[in-house]
Design a protein around this motif. Sequence first.
Motif, PDB file in Angstrom:
ATOM      1  N   GLU A 141       5.178   4.528  -6.861  1.00 52.81           N
ATOM      2  CA  GLU A 141       6.173   4.432  -7.919  1.00 52.81           C
ATOM      3  C   GLU A 141       6.978   3.131  -7.758  1.00 52.81           C
ATOM      4  N   PRO A 142       7.460   2.566  -8.864  1.00 48.03           N
ATOM      5  CA  PRO A 142       8.294   1.356  -8.746  1.00 48.03           C
ATOM      6  C   PRO A 142       9.634   1.675  -8.101  1.00 48.03           C
ATOM      7  N   GLY A 143      10.239   0.677  -7.505  1.00 53.34           N
ATOM      8  CA  GLY A 143      11.540   0.836  -6.859  1.00 53.34           C
ATOM      9  C   GLY A 143      12.110  -0.530  -6.540  1.00 53.34           C
ATOM     10  N   PRO A 144      13.261  -0.577  -5.876  1.00 61.82           N
ATOM     11  CA  PRO A 144      13.867  -1.872  -5.543  1.00 61.82           C
ATOM     12  C   PRO A 144      12.998  -2.704  -4.601  1.00 61.82           C
ATOM     13  N   LEU A 145      12.209  -2.040  -3.741  1.00 64.94           N
ATOM     14  CA  LEU A 145      11.261  -2.742  -2.870  1.00 64.94           C
ATOM     15  C   LEU A 145      10.127  -1.793  -2.522  1.00 64.94           C
ATOM     16  N   THR A 146       8.912  -2.209  -2.856  1.00 70.45           N
ATOM     17  CA  THR A 146       7.707  -1.469  -2.492  1.00 70.45           C
ATOM     18  C   THR A 146       6.775  -2.429  -1.774  1.00 70.45           C
ATOM     19  N   ILE A 147       6.494  -2.145  -0.511  1.00 65.95           N
ATOM     20  CA  ILE A 147       5.600  -2.987   0.290  1.00 65.95           C
ATOM     21  C   ILE A 147       4.261  -2.271   0.429  1.00 65.95           C
ATOM     22  N   ILE A 148       3.206  -2.952   0.042  1.00 57.92           N
ATOM     23  CA  ILE A 148       1.855  -2.419   0.184  1.00 57.92           C
ATOM     24  C   ILE A 148       1.110  -3.339   1.146  1.00 57.92           C
ATOM     25  N   CYS A 156     -12.531  -3.104   1.324  1.00 59.44           N
ATOM     26  CA  CYS A 156     -12.735  -2.323   0.102  1.00 59.44           C
ATOM     27  C   CYS A 156     -11.915  -2.953  -1.014  1.00 59.44           C
ATOM     28  N   PRO A 157     -12.272  -4.161  -1.450  1.00 57.13           N
ATOM     29  CA  PRO A 157     -11.440  -4.901  -2.406  1.00 57.13           C
ATOM     30  C   PRO A 157     -11.210  -4.168  -3.719  1.00 57.13           C
ATOM     31  N   GLY A 158     -12.128  -3.286  -4.097  1.00 57.36           N
ATOM     32  CA  GLY A 158     -11.959  -2.544  -5.334  1.00 57.36           C
ATOM     33  C   GLY A 158     -10.789  -1.579  -5.307  1.00 57.36           C
ATOM     34  N   ALA A 159     -10.291  -1.257  -4.113  1.00 60.86           N
ATOM     35  CA  ALA A 159      -9.167  -0.321  -3.973  1.00 60.86           C
ATOM     36  C   ALA A 159      -7.816  -1.020  -3.960  1.00 60.86           C
ATOM     37  N   SER A 160      -7.796  -2.352  -4.047  1.00 57.95           N
ATOM     38  CA  SER A 160      -6.551  -3.100  -3.917  1.00 57.95           C
ATOM     39  C   SER A 160      -5.562  -2.764  -5.037  1.00 57.95           C
ATOM     40  N   HIS A 161      -4.280  -2.814  -4.689  1.00 54.62           N
ATOM     41  CA  HIS A 161      -3.199  -2.656  -5.664  1.00 54.62           C
ATOM     42  C   HIS A 161      -2.636  -4.016  -6.094  1.00 54.62           C
ATOM     43  N   ILE A 162      -3.456  -5.045  -6.033  1.00 54.91           N
ATOM     44  CA  ILE A 162      -2.984  -6.401  -6.307  1.00 54.91           C
ATOM     45  C   ILE A 162      -2.432  -6.537  -7.728  1.00 54.91           C
ATOM     46  N   ALA A 163      -2.902  -5.722  -8.667  1.00 52.30           N
ATOM     47  CA  ALA A 163      -2.426  -5.808 -10.051  1.00 52.30           C
ATOM     48  C   ALA A 163      -0.941  -5.472 -10.163  1.00 52.30           C
ATOM     49  N   LEU A 164      -0.395  -4.771  -9.158  1.00 54.03           N
ATOM     50  CA  LEU A 164       1.018  -4.381  -9.201  1.00 54.03           C
ATOM     51  C   LEU A 164       1.959  -5.516  -8.838  1.00 54.03           C
ATOM     52  N   THR A 165       1.429  -6.660  -8.429  1.00 52.84           N
ATOM     53  CA  THR A 165       2.285  -7.733  -7.910  1.00 52.84           C
ATOM     54  C   THR A 165       3.066  -8.462  -8.998  1.00 52.84           C
ATOM     55  N   THR A 166       2.812  -8.150 -10.262  1.00 50.32           N
ATOM     56  CA  THR A 166       3.671  -8.684 -11.317  1.00 50.32           C
ATOM     57  C   THR A 166       4.868  -7.773 -11.569  1.00 50.32           C
ATOM     58  N   ARG A 167       4.944  -6.676 -10.841  1.00 52.26           N
ATOM     59  CA  ARG A 167       6.045  -5.722 -10.985  1.00 52.26           C
ATOM     60  C   ARG A 167       7.194  -6.138 -10.074  1.00 52.26           C
ATOM     61  N   PRO A 168       8.404  -6.347 -10.592  1.00 50.31           N
ATOM     62  CA  PRO A 168       9.520  -6.760  -9.734  1.00 50.31           C
ATOM     63  C   PRO A 168       9.732  -5.792  -8.566  1.00 50.31           C
ATOM     64  N   GLY A 169       9.930  -6.356  -7.391  1.00 49.17           N
ATOM     65  CA  GLY A 169      10.188  -5.541  -6.210  1.00 49.17           C
ATOM     66  C   GLY A 169       8.953  -5.089  -5.462  1.00 49.17           C
ATOM     67  N   THR A 170       7.775  -5.362  -5.987  1.00 56.89           N
ATOM     68  CA  THR A 170       6.542  -4.961  -5.307  1.00 56.89           C
ATOM     69  C   THR A 170       5.942  -6.161  -4.580  1.00 56.89           C
ATOM     70  N   VAL A 171       5.621  -5.983  -3.301  1.00 57.59           N
ATOM     71  CA  VAL A 171       5.024  -7.035  -2.479  1.00 57.59           C
ATOM     72  C   VAL A 171       3.752  -6.500  -1.842  1.00 57.59           C
ATOM     73  N   VAL A 172       2.649  -7.193  -2.046  1.00 55.62           N
ATOM     74  CA  VAL A 172       1.391  -6.877  -1.369  1.00 55.62           C
ATOM     75  C   VAL A 172       1.194  -7.881  -0.238  1.00 55.62           C
ATOM     76  N   LEU A 173       0.895  -7.363   0.947  1.00 52.50           N
ATOM     77  CA  LEU A 173       0.635  -8.206   2.113  1.00 52.50           C
ATOM     78  C   LEU A 173      -0.865  -8.309   2.367  1.00 52.50           C
ATOM     79  N   LYS A 174      -1.321  -9.490   2.697  1.00 56.76           N
ATOM     80  CA  LYS A 174      -2.715  -9.732   3.045  1.00 56.76           C
ATOM     81  C   LYS A 174      -2.786 -10.424   4.408  1.00 56.76           C
ATOM     82  N   SER A 175      -3.773 -10.042   5.194  1.00 57.73           N
ATOM     83  CA  SER A 175      -3.962 -10.621   6.528  1.00 57.73           C
ATOM     84  C   SER A 175      -5.248 -11.423   6.566  1.00 57.73           C
ATOM     85  N   PHE A 176      -5.209 -12.569   7.227  1.00 58.20           N
ATOM     86  CA  PHE A 176      -6.426 -13.352   7.428  1.00 58.20           C
ATOM     87  C   PHE A 176      -7.111 -12.996   8.741  1.00 58.20           C
TER      88      PHE A 176
END
Length: 308
Positions: A141-148, A156-176
């Motif tokens: 759910e959206p909120g003041p801060l959502t970290i994924i 499993c790239p098809g499961a990513s929530h990357i589309a949510l990153t245009t939502r204010p307060g949502t941050v997706v982290l990626k590791s190399f």
Amino acid sequence: MAGGRDHGGGVAAAQVRWGGTDWIDLSTGINPVPYPLPTFAPEDWTALPDRPAQDALIAAARACWSIPDGAAVLAAPGTSALIARLPALVPPGPVSIPGPTYNEHAAAFRAHGHTPTEGTAPVQVRVHPNNPDGRLWPTPEPGPLTIIDESFCDLCPGASHIALTTRPGTVVLKSFGKFWGHAGLRLGFAIGTADTLAPLVDWIGPWAVSGPALRLGARALADRDWASATRARLTRDAARLDRLMAPHGQVAGGTDLFRLYDVDDARALQDRLARAAIWSRTFPYSDRWIRLGLPPEHRWDRLKEALT
């Protein structure tokens, strides 16, 4: 929620306790067959990282993860550096971090005066896939801060929530370091709206990512053939590990980079493997769970011998 900041690794301490020098570290979920290193230019090491190299890395990241046009990308010296700073984006209060999970998130929020909870809260963290059980989370759910935290989502790239990153307060982290196998390089990414990431950009400062990391990261993220072949290999190797472990316990979860097993006595099995100079991961909140990463190809026979 389990306390403490236990992690994989710690082979040096295991050597002190059990002896030996030629250890196999299966306590982490790092790809044992890393992306091949390119030829570095002298200026990668000697010059301050320049804007074109930074832009090339960000462009490769956008293409690799299909980042929406409305989202910004911040490269950092490791995902852990971002995790430590993210709690400062919101005032102290309750934060939902369902466990067991990667414990750096709860530790970082506590350090900033927040109160981690297993229940619901406006601020939330989801490790997706979760570490250590590999579960995938539905759209939060959206909120003041959502970290994924998608450190293992390249499996499993098809499961990513990357589309949510245009939502204010949502941050997706990626590791190399995990999928591409270069954890020592220290390269990670935060993806979200420009307004959401703005304080992180100020805190991290210029030249946060080294010249070698910029070159290797841009090259590796753009290599889709390597990524596809690697996913196939990791799937085969995870199944191979499950077969080796079948006489000792049941699969309790995991991903194709690490497997979680339910065994009769996790610490006894860890001790058995350690006597063969093989390091594994157990957990302070379970005496039955043991986690194993994948060995390099030339180490499978030694693991099989230790288990059989």
